[in-house]
Design a protein around this motif. Structure first.
Motif, PDB file in Angstrom:
ATOM      1  N   PRO A 109       0.803  -1.226   0.000  1.00 37.32           N
ATOM      2  CA  PRO A 109       0.000   0.000   0.000  1.00 37.32           C
ATOM      3  C   PRO A 109       0.836   1.277   0.000  1.00 37.32           C
ATOM      4  O   PRO A 109       0.326   2.350  -0.323  1.00 37.32           O
ATOM      5  CB  PRO A 109      -0.814  -0.113   1.302  1.00 37.32           C
ATOM      6  N   LYS A 110       2.127   1.178   0.353  1.00 37.55           N
ATOM      7  CA  LYS A 110       3.007   2.349   0.345  1.00 37.55           C
ATOM      8  C   LYS A 110       3.604   2.525  -1.044  1.00 37.55           C
ATOM      9  O   LYS A 110       4.138   1.563  -1.627  1.00 37.55           O
ATOM     10  CB  LYS A 110       4.130   2.192   1.376  1.00 37.55           C
ATOM     11  N   GLU A 111       3.537   3.710  -1.573  1.00 38.41           N
ATOM     12  CA  GLU A 111       4.033   3.964  -2.933  1.00 38.41           C
ATOM     13  C   GLU A 111       5.493   3.580  -3.079  1.00 38.41           C
ATOM     14  O   GLU A 111       5.911   3.027  -4.099  1.00 38.41           O
ATOM     15  CB  GLU A 111       3.843   5.438  -3.280  1.00 38.41           C
ATOM     16  N   GLU A 112       6.285   3.858  -2.050  1.00 33.22           N
ATOM     17  CA  GLU A 112       7.715   3.560  -2.120  1.00 33.22           C
ATOM     18  C   GLU A 112       8.036   2.124  -1.736  1.00 33.22           C
ATOM     19  O   GLU A 112       9.182   1.682  -1.828  1.00 33.22           O
ATOM     20  CB  GLU A 112       8.501   4.515  -1.228  1.00 33.22           C
ATOM     21  N   GLY A 113       7.031   1.362  -1.293  1.00 28.34           N
ATOM     22  CA  GLY A 113       7.268  -0.009  -0.871  1.00 28.34           C
ATOM     23  C   GLY A 113       7.915  -0.054   0.501  1.00 28.34           C
ATOM     24  O   GLY A 113       7.726   0.842   1.323  1.00 28.34           O
ATOM     25  N   GLY A 114       8.705  -1.096   0.741  1.00 29.21           N
ATOM     26  CA  GLY A 114       9.345  -1.210   2.045  1.00 29.21           C
ATOM     27  C   GLY A 114      10.114  -2.504   2.193  1.00 29.21           C
ATOM     28  O   GLY A 114      10.446  -3.170   1.211  1.00 29.21           O
ATOM     29  N   ARG A 115      10.363  -2.876   3.438  1.00 30.84           N
ATOM     30  CA  ARG A 115      11.240  -4.004   3.740  1.00 30.84           C
ATOM     31  C   ARG A 115      10.534  -5.003   4.663  1.00 30.84           C
ATOM     32  O   ARG A 115       9.843  -4.610   5.599  1.00 30.84           O
ATOM     33  CB  ARG A 115      12.516  -3.496   4.417  1.00 30.84           C
ATOM     34  N   VAL A 116      10.741  -6.289   4.370  1.00 32.79           N
ATOM     35  CA  VAL A 116      10.253  -7.374   5.224  1.00 32.79           C
ATOM     36  C   VAL A 116      11.458  -8.114   5.780  1.00 32.79           C
ATOM     37  O   VAL A 116      12.401  -8.432   5.039  1.00 32.79           O
ATOM     38  CB  VAL A 116       9.348  -8.349   4.437  1.00 32.79           C
ATOM     39  N   ARG A 117      11.426  -8.407   7.061  1.00 36.12           N
ATOM     40  CA  ARG A 117      12.518  -9.131   7.714  1.00 36.12           C
ATOM     41  C   ARG A 117      11.960 -10.377   8.369  1.00 36.12           C
ATOM     42  O   ARG A 117      11.016 -10.308   9.153  1.00 36.12           O
ATOM     43  CB  ARG A 117      13.198  -8.245   8.763  1.00 36.12           C
ATOM     44  N   ILE A 118      12.563 -11.534   8.022  1.00 35.91           N
ATOM     45  CA  ILE A 118      12.148 -12.812   8.601  1.00 35.91           C
ATOM     46  C   ILE A 118      13.253 -13.287   9.531  1.00 35.91           C
ATOM     47  O   ILE A 118      14.413 -13.431   9.111  1.00 35.91           O
ATOM     48  CB  ILE A 118      11.875 -13.876   7.520  1.00 35.91           C
ATOM     49  N   SER A 119      12.905 -13.521  10.781  1.00 35.59           N
ATOM     50  CA  SER A 119      13.885 -13.932  11.782  1.00 35.59           C
ATOM     51  C   SER A 119      13.455 -15.242  12.421  1.00 35.59           C
ATOM     52  O   SER A 119      12.296 -15.400  12.815  1.00 35.59           O
ATOM     53  CB  SER A 119      14.020 -12.837  12.856  1.00 35.59           C
ATOM     54  N   VAL A 120      14.397 -16.182  12.516  1.00 37.44           N
ATOM     55  CA  VAL A 120      14.169 -17.434  13.259  1.00 37.44           C
ATOM     56  C   VAL A 120      15.383 -17.627  14.165  1.00 37.44           C
ATOM     57  O   VAL A 120      16.509 -17.789  13.676  1.00 37.44           O
ATOM     58  CB  VAL A 120      14.011 -18.647  12.323  1.00 37.44           C
ATOM     59  N   GLN A 121      15.162 -17.567  15.463  1.00 39.50           N
ATOM     60  CA  GLN A 121      16.233 -17.671  16.444  1.00 39.50           C
ATOM     61  C   GLN A 121      16.013 -18.899  17.312  1.00 39.50           C
ATOM     62  O   GLN A 121      14.926 -19.086  17.868  1.00 39.50           O
ATOM     63  CB  GLN A 121      16.290 -16.411  17.320  1.00 39.50           C
ATOM     64  N   GLU A 122      17.045 -19.717  17.437  1.00 42.57           N
ATOM     65  CA  GLU A 122      16.940 -20.925  18.252  1.00 42.57           C
ATOM     66  C   GLU A 122      17.354 -20.620  19.684  1.00 42.57           C
ATOM     67  O   GLU A 122      18.503 -20.255  19.946  1.00 42.57           O
ATOM     68  CB  GLU A 122      17.798 -22.048  17.669  1.00 42.57           C
ATOM     69  N   GLN A 123      16.416 -20.726  20.595  1.00 43.20           N
ATOM     70  CA  GLN A 123      16.678 -20.559  22.024  1.00 43.20           C
ATOM     71  C   GLN A 123      16.819 -21.935  22.679  1.00 43.20           C
ATOM     72  O   GLN A 123      16.674 -22.961  22.035  1.00 43.20           O
ATOM     73  CB  GLN A 123      15.542 -19.761  22.675  1.00 43.20           C
ATOM     74  N   GLU A 124      17.105 -21.939  23.964  1.00 43.00           N
ATOM     75  CA  GLU A 124      17.355 -23.205  24.647  1.00 43.00           C
ATOM     76  C   GLU A 124      16.143 -24.125  24.618  1.00 43.00           C
ATOM     77  O   GLU A 124      16.274 -25.333  24.401  1.00 43.00           O
ATOM     78  CB  GLU A 124      17.757 -22.939  26.099  1.00 43.00           C
ATOM     79  N   GLU A 125      14.942 -23.560  24.787  1.00 42.13           N
ATOM     80  CA  GLU A 125      13.744 -24.377  24.887  1.00 42.13           C
ATOM     81  C   GLU A 125      12.789 -24.231  23.705  1.00 42.13           C
ATOM     82  O   GLU A 125      11.802 -24.958  23.629  1.00 42.13           O
ATOM     83  CB  GLU A 125      12.980 -24.034  26.173  1.00 42.13           C
ATOM     84  N   ARG A 126      13.067 -23.298  22.792  1.00 42.89           N
ATOM     85  CA  ARG A 126      12.100 -23.049  21.729  1.00 42.89           C
ATOM     86  C   ARG A 126      12.721 -22.292  20.570  1.00 42.89           C
ATOM     87  O   ARG A 126      13.826 -21.757  20.669  1.00 42.89           O
ATOM     88  CB  ARG A 126      10.916 -22.252  22.282  1.00 42.89           C
ATOM     89  N   LEU A 127      11.995 -22.267  19.463  1.00 38.23           N
ATOM     90  CA  LEU A 127      12.325 -21.406  18.323  1.00 38.23           C
ATOM     91  C   LEU A 127      11.503 -20.133  18.431  1.00 38.23           C
ATOM     92  O   LEU A 127      10.290 -20.187  18.661  1.00 38.23           O
ATOM     93  CB  LEU A 127      11.986 -22.098  16.997  1.00 38.23           C
TER      94      LEU A 127
END
Length: 211
Positions: A109-127
């Motif tokens: 919807p933004k004329e200039e577009g934008g940025r998407v960031r996908i993060s997956v971090q492995e912790q001791e008990e979970r992702l």
């Protein structure tokens, strides 16, 4: 709701390829292969109550974003921050629909577009999994409508939330502001992953015995 289906997105990808064909046949062939990989990957998830490896879910995300980048070019920027074992188990069709929502309802919807960031971090008990965009963001009222599935982009998130509750007793966490964009987070407990992997191995073993 199946991924890459709402409002004819797959046909938009095909239209992009048709327009590109006379200009760059090689690139068109690459995109056709990407679309094939994407559709094959999404059709593989027949039972959404099972788990899949992170590698397969991220392959689906990557194929989707490659197709969208061909369409939107510099208006769509993507960052990946994957600090986890790609063989970890996650619910299928969770990350990709969240990413698609970020692109369609946050960035485009933004004329200039934008940025998407996908993060997956492995912790001791979970992702810890997060999809962040610097798009249009949402007001508190809009965010509540999305959580309850009353907004146009809320049905998919509501379904994901229901599956997370069923599988792990966890929920989506949504943080949004019209000035800075949206972050959608969820986590997958590792204990559940180990239990699920053992169940899948037992099922395969029983299947082998019955042959």
């Amino acid at each position: 709701m199946p991924p890459f289906q709402a409002d004819g997105s797959k046909y938009n990808a095909l239209n992009t390829m048709i327009a590109l064909l006379p200009i760059d046949p090689e690139k068109t062939a690459e995109l056709l292969h990407e679309l094939s990989r994407y559709l094959r990957g999404s059709f593989d998830f027949r039972n959404r109550d099972q788990l899949t490896v992170l590698r397969q879910e991220m392959a689906l995300v990557t194929s989707y974003l490659n197709l969208e980048k061909a369409r939107f070019e510099d208006r769509l920027q993507v960052d990946y921050d994957i600090q986890a074992d790609m063989n970890r188990l996650v619910p299928p069709l969770t990350i990709q629909p969240i990413v698609e929502n970020a692109v369609r309802h946050g960035i485009m919807p933004k004329e200039e577009g934008g940025r998407v960031r996908i993060s997956v971090q492995e912790q001791e008990e979970r992702l810890e999994i997060a999809v962040e965009d610097n798009g249009t963001g949402m007001t508190p009222e809009r965010m509540e409508a999305v959580r309850e599935g009353r907004a146009g982009n809320g049905v998919g998130l509501k379904n994901i939330n229901a599956r997370l509750l069923t599988l792990f007793g966890t929920e989506l966490m949504i943080d949004s502001d019209p000035e800075r964009g949206t972050v959608v987070r969820f986590h997958v407990p590792k204990q559940k992953q180990r239990d699920s992997r053992m169940t899948q191995e037992e099922d395969r073993h029983e299947s082998d015995i019955g042959r």
